[in-house]
Design an enzyme around this catalytic site. Structure first.
Site, PDB file in Angstrom:
ATOM      1  CG  HIS A 284      -2.120   8.469 -86.492  1.00  0.00           C
ATOM      2  ND1 HIS A 284      -2.815   7.487 -85.824  1.00  0.00           N
ATOM      3  CD2 HIS A 284      -2.616   9.646 -86.041  1.00  0.00           C
ATOM      4  CE1 HIS A 284      -3.710   8.046 -85.015  1.00  0.00           C
ATOM      5  NE2 HIS A 284      -3.602   9.356 -85.123  1.00  0.00           N
TER       6      HIS A 284
ATOM      7  CG  ASN B  14      -8.965  -4.015 -70.397  1.00  0.00           C
ATOM      8  OD1 ASN B  14      -8.830  -5.215 -70.619  1.00  0.00           O
ATOM      9  ND2 ASN B  14      -8.193  -3.106 -70.978  1.00  0.00           N
TER      10      ASN B  14
ATOM     11  N   GLY C 176     -21.271  -7.168 -82.156  1.00  0.00           N
ATOM     12  CA  GLY C 176     -22.636  -6.724 -81.953  1.00  0.00           C
ATOM     13  C   GLY C 176     -22.990  -6.295 -80.549  1.00  0.00           C
TER      14      GLY C 176
ATOM     15  CG  HIS D  38      -7.472   1.636 -70.187  1.00  0.00           C
ATOM     16  ND1 HIS D  38      -6.368   0.798 -70.247  1.00  0.00           N
ATOM     17  CD2 HIS D  38      -8.519   0.907 -70.631  1.00  0.00           C
ATOM     18  CE1 HIS D  38      -6.736  -0.378 -70.731  1.00  0.00           C
ATOM     19  NE2 HIS D  38      -8.024  -0.344 -70.969  1.00  0.00           N
TER      20      HIS D  38
ATOM     21  CG  HIS E 170     -12.075  10.934 -70.198  1.00  0.00           C
ATOM     22  ND1 HIS E 170     -10.851  10.909 -70.829  1.00  0.00           N
ATOM     23  CD2 HIS E 170     -12.838   9.987 -70.786  1.00  0.00           C
ATOM     24  CE1 HIS E 170     -10.879   9.984 -71.787  1.00  0.00           C
ATOM     25  NE2 HIS E 170     -12.070   9.405 -71.773  1.00  0.00           N
TER      26      HIS E 170
END
Length: 298
Positions: free
Chosen positions: A198, A136, A281, A134, A124
């Site tokens: 959305h 990855n 986790g 981004h 950012h």
């Protein structure tokens, strides 16, 4: 392929992700040091803070971890994280169900063990003229299947057609080394994946994405994955160089903050990597590293 073969390939993959991390961190810190003209050039350059992350299995035993590298409040970057991880153990029921639904992996209930390694980056920027980005890449292994995934996408608050063209052109150049079919396939996949239902809009101007690359030729798939990683700096750095000295006003900053809100919505609601990291986790701070430092909603 024997278990020893895969152990050696896991080592190769994890080393590559760490090497790519080191290269990107060095390049970003160099941007901070050399930014001496334009907005924020009078501020001190920032450096990455590096923290070891860890994952614990349900019984409390070691289950891997990684490095979280975050640079905050710099000349060029408002917040950028470059994380690497290598985790292993057994998938819980929710993660098993999600993986089985997406991958159709047989035998997961009989042996839910897994290993995964990868690099994840989100930047950012301070200047709204410079696009957020981004990237990855990752490798995932179970006793029943293996695959690679990853990609990169550009998220400008103030889009420039020439920036979008350069980003896509560079990605295509690296993918074309492996066959002309890869770029259109992965571009379409990114357009579909990086979409916010959305809001009925994309989160940025696209890029490339793959989630289950397993052609049966591990070396070929690994090289494809590496070239996705190799393409990142040539695709992104020239855009930073071109835009970081440009002026902006309060309306541009407002546009940037609202666009970051879209990014946060996507990562919290839809991003599979976020869901997987939290469900298995891994360190929550590392998983949520992608969130912007500030955002606004209209």
């Amino acid at each position: 392929m024997t278990e020893d073969d895969f152990d050696e390939r896991k080592v190769r993959a994890a080393r590559w992700f760490h090497a790519l991390r080191d290269e990107i961190v060095a390049a970003f810190e160099d941007l901070e040091r050399t930014h001496d003209t334009g907005p924020f050039s009078e501020d001190p350059p920032a450096a990455f803070e590096v923290t070891k992350t860890s994952r614990r299995s349900d019984d409390g035993s070691d289950a891997g971890g990684g490095l979280m590298s975050v640079l905050r409040d710099g000349r060029v970057f408002e917040k950028v994280g470059v994380n690497v991880s290598e985790v292993y153990g057994t998938l819980g029921e929710r993660a098993q169900a999600a993986m089985a639904a997406r991958k159709g992996i047989p035998g997961m209930k009989d042996d839910p063990s897994f290993w995964a390694s990868g690099i994840s980056l989100v930047a950012h920027m301070r200047n709204p003229q410079v696009p957020a980005v981004h990237m990855n890449t990752r490798m995932f292994w179970t006793p029943h299947a293996w695959w690679f995934g990853g990609g990169a996408d550009l998220n400008p608050a103030l889009p420039y057609e020439e920036d979008t063209a350069h980003f896509h052109r560079t990605l295509q150049e690296y993918l074309d080394r492996h066959g002309a079919e890869h770029y259109p396939r992965l571009k379409t996949w990114a357009d579909e994946y990086f979409f916010i239902p959305h809001r009925n809009r994309a989160r940025g101007v696209g890029g490339i994405f793959m989630d289950d690359q397993c052609s049966g030729d591990w070396n070929a798939d690994f090289e494809l994955t590496r070239d996705i990683g190799r393409a990142f700096l040539p695709a992104f750095l020239p855009l930073v160089e071109a835009r970081r000295t440009q002026d902006f006003d309060s309306a541009d900053r407002e546009t940037q903050l609202i666009h970051r809100g879209l990014y946060a919505e996507y990562n919290l609601v839809y991003d599979r990597g976020t869901k997987f990291g939290l469900e298995t986790g891994h360190d929550a701070n590392a998983v949520l590293m992608s969130l912007p430092p500030l955002a606004r909603w209209p």
